[in-house]
Write an enzyme that holds these catalytic residues in place. Structure first.
Site, PDB file in Angstrom:
ATOM      1  N   LYS A 132      30.168 -11.816 -21.279  1.00 19.51           N
ATOM      2  CA  LYS A 132      30.543 -12.704 -20.178  1.00 19.51           C
ATOM      3  C   LYS A 132      30.886 -14.088 -20.711  1.00 19.51           C
ATOM      4  O   LYS A 132      31.929 -14.649 -20.375  1.00 19.51           O
ATOM      5  CB  LYS A 132      29.379 -12.784 -19.186  1.00 19.51           C
ATOM      6  CG  LYS A 132      29.764 -13.259 -17.818  1.00 19.51           C
ATOM      7  CD  LYS A 132      28.552 -13.285 -16.895  1.00 19.51           C
ATOM      8  CE  LYS A 132      28.140 -11.893 -16.470  1.00 19.51           C
ATOM      9  NZ  LYS A 132      26.799 -11.876 -15.841  1.00 19.51           N
ATOM     10  N   ARG A 172      23.412 -17.209 -15.352  1.00 21.80           N
ATOM     11  CA  ARG A 172      23.846 -15.808 -15.435  1.00 21.80           C
ATOM     12  C   ARG A 172      23.508 -15.210 -16.788  1.00 21.80           C
ATOM     13  O   ARG A 172      23.675 -15.838 -17.812  1.00 21.80           O
ATOM     14  CB  ARG A 172      25.364 -15.710 -15.238  1.00 21.80           C
ATOM     15  CG  ARG A 172      25.908 -16.615 -14.183  1.00 21.80           C
ATOM     16  CD  ARG A 172      27.431 -16.646 -14.174  1.00 21.80           C
ATOM     17  NE  ARG A 172      28.020 -15.362 -13.822  1.00 21.80           N
ATOM     18  CZ  ARG A 172      29.329 -15.127 -13.849  1.00 21.80           C
ATOM     19  NH1 ARG A 172      30.173 -16.073 -14.251  1.00 21.80           N
ATOM     20  NH2 ARG A 172      29.796 -13.946 -13.501  1.00 21.80           N
ATOM     21  N   GLY A 187      24.240  -4.960 -13.633  1.00 25.27           N
ATOM     22  CA  GLY A 187      23.091  -5.081 -12.751  1.00 25.27           C
ATOM     23  C   GLY A 187      21.734  -4.965 -13.419  1.00 25.27           C
ATOM     24  O   GLY A 187      20.711  -4.973 -12.751  1.00 25.27           O
ATOM     25  N   MET A 200      20.376  -7.007 -15.696  1.00 19.14           N
ATOM     26  CA  MET A 200      19.674  -8.262 -15.904  1.00 19.14           C
ATOM     27  C   MET A 200      19.948  -9.196 -14.736  1.00 19.14           C
ATOM     28  O   MET A 200      20.554  -8.804 -13.763  1.00 19.14           O
ATOM     29  CB  MET A 200      20.079  -8.842 -17.235  1.00 19.14           C
ATOM     30  CG  MET A 200      19.454  -8.041 -18.366  1.00 19.14           C
ATOM     31  SD  MET A 200      19.856  -8.712 -19.929  1.00 19.14           S
ATOM     32  CE  MET A 200      21.607  -8.678 -19.844  1.00 19.14           C
ATOM     33  N   ARG A 242      36.300  -8.635 -17.900  1.00 19.87           N
ATOM     34  CA  ARG A 242      35.820  -7.782 -18.979  1.00 19.87           C
ATOM     35  C   ARG A 242      36.657  -6.500 -18.967  1.00 19.87           C
ATOM     36  O   ARG A 242      37.287  -6.183 -17.952  1.00 19.87           O
ATOM     37  CB  ARG A 242      34.341  -7.444 -18.801  1.00 19.87           C
ATOM     38  CG  ARG A 242      34.077  -6.656 -17.548  1.00 19.87           C
ATOM     39  CD  ARG A 242      32.605  -6.337 -17.392  1.00 19.87           C
ATOM     40  NE  ARG A 242      32.383  -5.856 -16.030  1.00 19.87           N
ATOM     41  CZ  ARG A 242      31.245  -5.970 -15.368  1.00 19.87           C
ATOM     42  NH1 ARG A 242      30.224  -6.567 -15.918  1.00 19.87           N
ATOM     43  NH2 ARG A 242      31.122  -5.499 -14.147  1.00 19.87           N
ATOM     44  N   HIS A 256      27.120  -0.209  -7.041  1.00 21.51           N
ATOM     45  CA  HIS A 256      26.377   0.160  -8.248  1.00 21.51           C
ATOM     46  C   HIS A 256      26.562   1.631  -8.579  1.00 21.51           C
ATOM     47  O   HIS A 256      26.873   1.998  -9.721  1.00 21.51           O
ATOM     48  CB  HIS A 256      24.889  -0.161  -8.041  1.00 21.51           C
ATOM     49  CG  HIS A 256      24.033   0.217  -9.207  1.00 21.51           C
ATOM     50  ND1 HIS A 256      23.299   1.379  -9.234  1.00 21.51           N
ATOM     51  CD2 HIS A 256      23.840  -0.389 -10.398  1.00 21.51           C
ATOM     52  CE1 HIS A 256      22.663   1.447 -10.384  1.00 21.51           C
ATOM     53  NE2 HIS A 256      22.974   0.393 -11.112  1.00 21.51           N
ATOM     54  N   SER A 299      33.861  29.854 -44.367  1.00 25.92           N
ATOM     55  CA  SER A 299      33.693  29.288 -43.037  1.00 25.92           C
ATOM     56  C   SER A 299      32.211  28.991 -42.879  1.00 25.92           C
ATOM     57  O   SER A 299      31.381  29.897 -42.990  1.00 25.92           O
ATOM     58  CB  SER A 299      34.168  30.281 -41.980  1.00 25.92           C
ATOM     59  OG  SER A 299      33.881  29.764 -40.713  1.00 25.92           O
ATOM     60  N   CYS A 311      32.551  27.241 -38.141  1.00 30.79           N
ATOM     61  CA  CYS A 311      32.645  28.027 -36.914  1.00 30.79           C
ATOM     62  C   CYS A 311      31.355  27.991 -36.093  1.00 30.79           C
ATOM     63  O   CYS A 311      31.207  28.711 -35.135  1.00 30.79           O
ATOM     64  CB  CYS A 311      33.037  29.465 -37.228  1.00 30.79           C
ATOM     65  SG  CYS A 311      31.852  30.321 -38.249  1.00 30.79           S
ATOM     66  N   TYR A 328      39.832  22.979 -41.275  1.00 29.99           N
ATOM     67  CA  TYR A 328      39.828  23.142 -39.818  1.00 29.99           C
ATOM     68  C   TYR A 328      38.409  23.179 -39.278  1.00 29.99           C
ATOM     69  O   TYR A 328      37.455  23.411 -40.015  1.00 29.99           O
ATOM     70  CB  TYR A 328      40.567  24.434 -39.413  1.00 29.99           C
ATOM     71  CG  TYR A 328      39.839  25.706 -39.790  1.00 29.99           C
ATOM     72  CD1 TYR A 328      38.861  26.244 -38.942  1.00 29.99           C
ATOM     73  CD2 TYR A 328      40.108  26.362 -40.982  1.00 29.99           C
ATOM     74  CE1 TYR A 328      38.179  27.393 -39.281  1.00 29.99           C
ATOM     75  CE2 TYR A 328      39.429  27.523 -41.328  1.00 29.99           C
ATOM     76  CZ  TYR A 328      38.472  28.041 -40.481  1.00 29.99           C
ATOM     77  OH  TYR A 328      37.785  29.174 -40.814  1.00 29.99           O
TER      78      TYR A 328
HETATM   79  P1  ADP Z   1      26.432  -9.405 -13.129  1.00 30.59           P
HETATM   80  O1  ADP Z   1      26.476  -9.413 -14.596  1.00 30.59           O
HETATM   81  O2  ADP Z   1      25.341  -8.614 -12.557  1.00 30.59           O
HETATM   82  O3  ADP Z   1      27.774  -9.109 -12.536  1.00 30.59           O
HETATM   83  P2  ADP Z   1      26.982 -12.176 -12.623  1.00 30.59           P
HETATM   84  O4  ADP Z   1      26.389 -13.167 -13.523  1.00 30.59           O
HETATM   85  O5  ADP Z   1      28.395 -11.832 -12.861  1.00 30.59           O
HETATM   86  O6  ADP Z   1      26.078 -10.888 -12.681  1.00 30.59           O
HETATM   87  O7  ADP Z   1      26.779 -12.752 -11.179  1.00 30.59           O
HETATM   88  C1  ADP Z   1      26.548 -12.049 -10.033  1.00 30.59           C
HETATM   89  C2  ADP Z   1      27.498 -12.499  -8.930  1.00 30.59           C
HETATM   90  O8  ADP Z   1      27.426 -13.886  -8.710  1.00 30.59           O
HETATM   91  C3  ADP Z   1      28.924 -12.187  -9.235  1.00 30.59           C
HETATM   92  O9  ADP Z   1      29.556 -11.720  -8.084  1.00 30.59           O
HETATM   93  C4  ADP Z   1      29.489 -13.511  -9.639  1.00 30.59           C
HETATM   94  O10 ADP Z   1      30.860 -13.595  -9.410  1.00 30.59           O
HETATM   95  C5  ADP Z   1      28.701 -14.483  -8.801  1.00 30.59           C
HETATM   96  N1  ADP Z   1      28.604 -15.778  -9.467  1.00 30.59           N
HETATM   97  C6  ADP Z   1      28.017 -16.020 -10.647  1.00 30.59           C
HETATM   98  N2  ADP Z   1      28.143 -17.309 -10.995  1.00 30.59           N
HETATM   99  C7  ADP Z   1      28.837 -17.900 -10.000  1.00 30.59           C
HETATM  100  C8  ADP Z   1      29.312 -19.225  -9.790  1.00 30.59           C
HETATM  101  N3  ADP Z   1      29.111 -20.184 -10.684  1.00 30.59           N
HETATM  102  N4  ADP Z   1      29.982 -19.483  -8.661  1.00 30.59           N
HETATM  103  C9  ADP Z   1      30.190 -18.505  -7.758  1.00 30.59           C
HETATM  104  N5  ADP Z   1      29.779 -17.246  -7.898  1.00 30.59           N
HETATM  105  C10 ADP Z   1      29.110 -16.932  -9.013  1.00 30.59           C
HETATM  106 MG    MG Z   2      29.447  -9.957 -12.958  1.00 35.09          MG
HETATM  107 MG    MG Z   3      24.403  -8.625 -10.716  1.00 36.06          MG
END
Ligand code: ADP
Ligand code: MG
Ligand code: MG
Length: 918
Positions: free
Chosen positions: A38, A111, A120, A122, A378, A496, A809, A876, A896
């Protein structure tokens, strides 16, 4: 003394904190190991001259800090606070706002972000920096009390859950978590007000709710929610680091083989608000359709929402454009209509991103009061069919080269294209019980279970299960893994369940609103039909349909144009041949359709199993139970026509390609009948007394049949068996040659451990060859004589064996059995424990044990080719269809690999990847 002082003061030379924003960035996409995926991509979007995409400014605390944190029992490296403060100053300068400022507060998100995405797993906390004081500033600046308290209640919810509960190591009972408790207060509030949606609550409601939240937190967690911006910030940072070693993250890492040492980075980023009213929105999108790979921009969004709302399935997200419409959302307003300017800008950005990364991107965006921001990009997860389609398309579009395309598809992903689907005839005859979104392709059936633990438990017992949930969350991953398929009542294509299933290529239907699940009673109802745990369901994940009961499946993999194009690309770089293990003309033809370039193993005894086998089986039994040479000769004569017919059919189906026919290797005990009636018939046919027959049967009993009188040993003691088999192969070939067909039989003698065994048999083979040539008036036949290398002694003495053998073989099933001293049929009692305790990294019967058995293989090839440089070598065993083992076979110089027909396409890809990797 002096040295002590310098040691204490030594500031860390590591940078630790990387800034991004204002068109600049310290990091870049190549720094995923240090910044996490990220963080690296936020830096790339913000700072790369080709991109300069609007990204809210922020900074990334590196994964090295996480590693340090764990090595030093939760302590940060010296100087981190200063570095964070300095970066925060830069953000404040760009935003002209101050963190913790009561007049115009800067808010941030904290984040997580590891090297490899762990959806999801962390934690993330939004709206950090809101306090009793700063909220007043936010209300004044935004002009909306409703907005400010909506942000505040989200902060309180996330913070109490992530920082005060999870990171503190508190493990509440099911349904008693603080988040759930707060959600209940929200539900109650909505009920009181008689509204359905969060957005229908006003500022006053939300303010009251925030007060209730804080009271609840104090009452449950015995601690107050911190009313200090910096306390919140550091609480969030610590919690993200702590989440790396949370239960869910650990479970996910185990499944995905992610090392614990990697650690996570922490991203602190200026908040932008999608919940600032009807001119604001938030959404997720893919630059191509991740479900089928079509080159169409695809996504979902929600007006007046924040963060995870789209994924959480609280409201049904709307489609961003026509491509993204489905039965479930077609009545909702598309982003392209609601905010055409924003959509146009977003469309341009996604195009640029895909071109820049040269791959499909999965993006998060937020629109704050008519201004677009990207929050994440990503490389998007995709299922097998989509991966293949995109790889082929991107080569055609000139975006990537062939080698890149081949690397983009995982061999296991092809499995999804070769997987069964629900038989359309069966589907026509049954009315679906419900319809949801097609989140994971193919068909699947299984017994209903309602929770992840039961899924795991039942699957362990060998039951096929379908996990049925309202929606899934990261706690369910192990159960999702164990299930044949996943079915949820809520959630969209980016929920999810959909994300996880797509990553694994698992059949999945989400958002099936027809379901009414009662976890307590372990029941589910749909349109008046009630089902309970253990009842069967069938899913069509390609269409999103749910059926009651167990419907027939079929394979629909033959005519797949895109797959064939992709495999042709693979063939253009592949050097190792792919053969198949096939024992019947039908299997041979199917394998040919899949691209097999010959048969690596035709088992002669196979014709004694299954349909139409009674007659030849009877003759075989007679042969086995013969005692005198005359009896045996007579039985073999009767058996001959059956054997010849089968071989001829297969040779013909494989015209132009080599066919390795293994001489009879019957485990004798398996072929001896047990029923009185059958025994009587045999006695009659052999013209002997029942008591005599029973005596012969008992003489055949071996205490260790796997190492008993089998393979070449049988041929040595009863040369007539070899004669009969060889004659059948050669006469079949001679007749086909006479009919102007090109056939290339290879006679393979099994279970050889001593070169003299092979010499003994070769004499027989050559003699029969002479006879057949004479009989058919032929000068020669293109036939090779070789052996299976499946006994360790054969591998060790390969130089002597290759004096006789024209090909080897590797029979790696037996080679593994003998090499390890593990009985193939009895590993169930201990192997799982071995794998759990990491005594072995893999099941050696699935993936070649390169350290041990691999040495036998290397040695066999090396010594064999020393004597006969052109020795043809293949494999084989089951391993011939296992991608890791295929890579090994390529490395050691095999000509092969041979695998079951359905694995042929996978082997073609794996062999191409091996050639590229070299
Ligand atoms: P994950 O890795 O679980 O996707 P994220 O860190 O991407 O977690 O964040 C979860 C949600 O919060 C995402 O929808 C993201 O776009 C939103 N989000 C994170 N940081 C910001 C921010 N600075 N402003 C607005 N939305 C945010
Ligand atoms: Mg995200
Ligand atoms: Mg999340």
């Amino acid at each position: 003394m002096a040295s002590k002082k310098t040691k204490k003061k030594a500031t860390r030379v590591k940078k630790d904190v990387y800034f991004f924003g204002g068109g600049k960035a310290d990091g870049s996409a190549g720094m995923k190991n240090l910044l996490g995926g990220k963080g690296a991509n936020l830096a790339e979007m913000a700072g790369h001259p080709n991109l300069r995409i609007p990204v809210p400014p922020g900074f990334t605390i590196t994964t090295e800090v996480c590693t340090y944190f764990y090595k030093n029992r939760g302590k940060y490296p010296a100087g981190l606070k200063e570095k964070v403060n300095a970066a925060l100053k830069k953000v404040e300068a760009i935003m002209s706002k101050k963190f913790g400022d009561p007049e115009d507060p800067l808010l941030v998100s904290v984040r997580s972000g590891a090297r490899q995405s762990m959806p999801g797993m962390m934690e993330t906390v939004l709206n950090i920096g809101l306090t009793q004081k700063t909220i007043k500033g936010l209300i004044r600046q935004s002009g909306s009390e409703r907005f400010a308290y909506d942000a505040y209640r989200r902060l309180i919810t996330m913070y109490s859950d992530v920082v005060m509960e999870k990171a503190a190591g508190i493990e509440p009972a099911e349904g008693k978590g603080i988040r759930r408790q707060l959600e209940k207060l929200l539900e109650k509030k909505k009920e009181q007000k008689g509204v359905k949606l969060d957005t229908e609550l006003d500022g006053k409601d939300l303010k009251e709710l925030c007060d209730q939240y804080k009271k609840k937190i104090k009452q449950v967690l015995k601690k107050g929610f911190p009313d200090d911006a910096y306390k919140q910030l550091w609480g969030g940072i610590g919690a993200v680091f702590a989440s790396w070693n949370g239960k869910r993250a650990i479970a996910y890492r185990r499944i995905e083989n992610i090392p614990a040492e990697w650690g996570t980075a922490v991203n602190v980023q200026t908040m932008v608000f999608g919940n600032l009213g009807d001119n604001s929105a938030t959404g997720v999108a893919f630059t191509r359709d991740p479900g089928n790979g079509d080159n169409k921009f695809y996504g979902e969004y929600l007006i007046n929402a924040q963060g995870e709302d789209v994924v959480a399935g609280i409201r049904t997200p709307a489609p961003i454009n026509k491509n993204s419409q489905s039965e479930h959302n077609e009545n909702l307003v598309m982003l392209s209509q609601a905010m055409p300017k924003m959509y146009k800008q977003l469309f341009g950005i996604q195009k640029r991103l895909e071109k820049h990364y040269r791959d499909m991107q999965d993006i998060e965006f937020t629109i704050e009061d008519g201004k677009l921001f990207l929050l994440q990009t990503r490389t998007g997860k995709r299922n097998g069919p989509a991966a293949v389609k995109m790889a082929v398309d991107m080569v055609r579009e000139g975006m990537i080269n062939k080698k890149e395309a081949i690397k983009r598809v995982k061999p296991e992903q092809l499995d999804e294209l070769l997987h069964p689907i629900v038989d359309p005839k069966g589907e026509k005859a049954n009315r679906p019980l419900g319809k949801g979104l097609p989140a994971g392709p193919g068909g699947a059936k299984g017994m209903i279970v309602f929770d992840a633990d039961t899924a795991v438990e039942w699957a362990k017992k060998g039951k096929k299960v379908i996990l049925v949930r309202e929606d899934t969350n990261p706690e369910d991953v192990e159960g999702m893994r164990a299930a044949q398929a996943i079915l949820t009542a809520r959630g969209g294509m980016t929920s999810h369940a959909a994300l996880v299933a797509r990553g694994w290529g698992k059949c999945c239907v989400v958002g099936c609103g027809d379901l009414d699940i009662d976890y307590g009673k372990r029941k589910v109802k749909a349109h008046g039909v009630a089902l309970k745990e253990g009842d069967w369901l069938t899913l069509n994940g390609t269409k999103g349909l749910v059926y009651k009961g167990s419907l027939p499946m079929m394979d629909a993999t033959k005519e797949n144009v895109v797959l064939n194009k992709f495999l042709k690309i693979c063939d253009s770089v592949r050097r190792m041949k792919i053969r198949t293990n096939a024992d019947t003309p039908e299997d041979a033809r199917r394998a040919r359709d899949f691209g097999a370039e010959g048969i690596g193993l035709f088992r002669m005894e196979h014709m004694f199993y299954g349909e139409g086998a009674e007659k030849p089986l009877f003759k075989l039994r007679k042969m086995i139970l013969s005692e005198t040479p005359e009896e045996r000769r007579a039985a073999l004569k009767e058996l001959y026509p059956y054997v010849k017919k089968d071989i001829k059919g297969t040779l013909e189906a494989m015209e132009g390609l080599p066919v390795t026919v293994r001489l009879l290797d019957p485990p004798l005990h398996e072929f001896v009948p047990h029923q009185e009636g059958q025994l009587r018939d045999l006695a009659k046919s052999l013209k002997i007394h029942m008591s005599e027959l029973k005596k012969r049967v008992s003489l055949l009993k071996e205490s260790n049949p796997m190492m008993g009188h089998r393979g070449v040993r049988l041929g040595v003691t009863y040369p007539g068996i070899t004669e009969m088999s060889v004659r059948a192969i050669l006469e079949a070939a001679a007749e086909l040659v006479k009919a102007k067909k090109k056939v290339f039989p290879e006679i393979m003698i099994p279970v050889v451990g001593i070169d003299n065994e092979l010499r003994d048999q070769e004499v027989v083979v050559r003699r029969i060859l002479k006879e057949v040539l004479k009989k058919y008036k032929l000068k020669s036949l293109p036939v090779l004589v070789g052996t299976m290398i499946e006994i360790p002694r054969a591998a060790l003495t390969a130089d002597r064996i290759s004096e006789v053998a024209e090909f080897f073989s590797f029979g790696t099933n037996d080679l593994t059995q003998m090499g390890f001293g593990f009985s193939r049929d009895d590993t169930g009692t201990f192997l799982p424990t071995y794998l759990e305790k990491k005594i072995l990294p893999n099941d050696p019967f699935q993936t070649i044990d390169q350290d041990g058995i691999g040495q036998l293989i290397r040695c066999g090839i090396e010594r064999g080719r020393k004597v006969r440089p052109k020795l043809k070598v293949g494999i084989c065993g089951e391993h011939g269809g296992d991608p890791k083992s295929i890579a090994f076979c390529y490395k050691v110089g095999m000509d092969y690999v041979s695998c079951s027909p359905f694995r042929v396409p996978i082997a073609r890809l794996a062999a191409a990847q091996a050639a590229i990797r070299e």
